[in-house]
Design a protein around this motif. Structure first.
Motif, short mmCIF file in Angstrom:
data_model
loop_
_atom_site.label_atom_id
_atom_site.label_comp_id
_atom_site.label_asym_id
_atom_site.label_seq_id
_atom_site.Cartn_x
_atom_site.Cartn_y
_atom_site.Cartn_z
N LYS A 28 2.32 2.16 -8.39
CA LYS A 28 1.43 1.01 -8.43
C LYS A 28 1.10 0.71 -9.88
N GLU A 29 1.21 -0.56 -10.24
CA GLU A 29 0.93 -0.96 -11.61
C GLU A 29 -0.57 -0.95 -11.84
N PRO A 30 -1.01 -0.37 -12.97
CA PRO A 30 -2.45 -0.36 -13.25
C PRO A 30 -2.97 -1.77 -13.51
N SER A 31 -4.25 -1.93 -13.31
CA SER A 31 -4.86 -3.24 -13.53
C SER A 31 -4.83 -3.59 -15.02
N ALA A 32 -5.12 -4.83 -15.31
CA ALA A 32 -5.13 -5.28 -16.71
C ALA A 32 -6.19 -4.53 -17.50
N ARG A 33 -7.35 -4.27 -16.90
CA ARG A 33 -8.40 -3.53 -17.59
C ARG A 33 -7.95 -2.10 -17.88
N ALA A 34 -7.30 -1.47 -16.92
CA ALA A 34 -6.82 -0.11 -17.13
C ALA A 34 -5.78 -0.07 -18.25
N ARG A 35 -4.89 -1.06 -18.28
CA ARG A 35 -3.89 -1.11 -19.36
C ARG A 35 -4.56 -1.33 -20.71
N ASP A 69 0.82 -1.22 0.00
CA ASP A 69 0.00 0.00 0.00
C ASP A 69 0.85 1.27 0.00
#
Length: 85
Positions: A22-29, A17
């Motif tokens: 922070k890596e974006p989620s797969a959907r965001a990518r 946290d």
């Protein structure tokens, strides 16, 4: 041993946290890649109201529901009244 695992897990969650990046989620990518080539069109905050009928149709629906509930209450009261004699 379970307590130790919980403490380690809590530490890992706090560490994750507090991460700077922070890596974006797969959907965001996926959306970012799609929008890079074909950006979405702007959408108004509130879409225009559907002009099929007047706005009071929701009031009519509310009145029908409340009226039905009132009729059921009166009917049940009448049945109870008749059963008591």
């Amino acid at each position: 041993m379970s307590e130790r695992d919980d403490l380690e897990r809590e530490f890992d969650i706090r560490w994750a946290d507090e991460a700077v990046h922070k890596e974006p989620s797969a959907r965001a990518r996926m959306l970012a890649a799609r929008w890079k080539e074909n950006p979405p069109e702007p959408v108004p905050f509130r879409a225009e109201a559907d002009r099929r009928g007047p706005r009071r149709s929701s009031w009519v629906s509310t009145a029908v529901v409340l009226g039905s509930v009132a009729v059921i209450i009166v009917l049940l009261g009448y049945i109870n009244f008749r059963a008591s004699y």
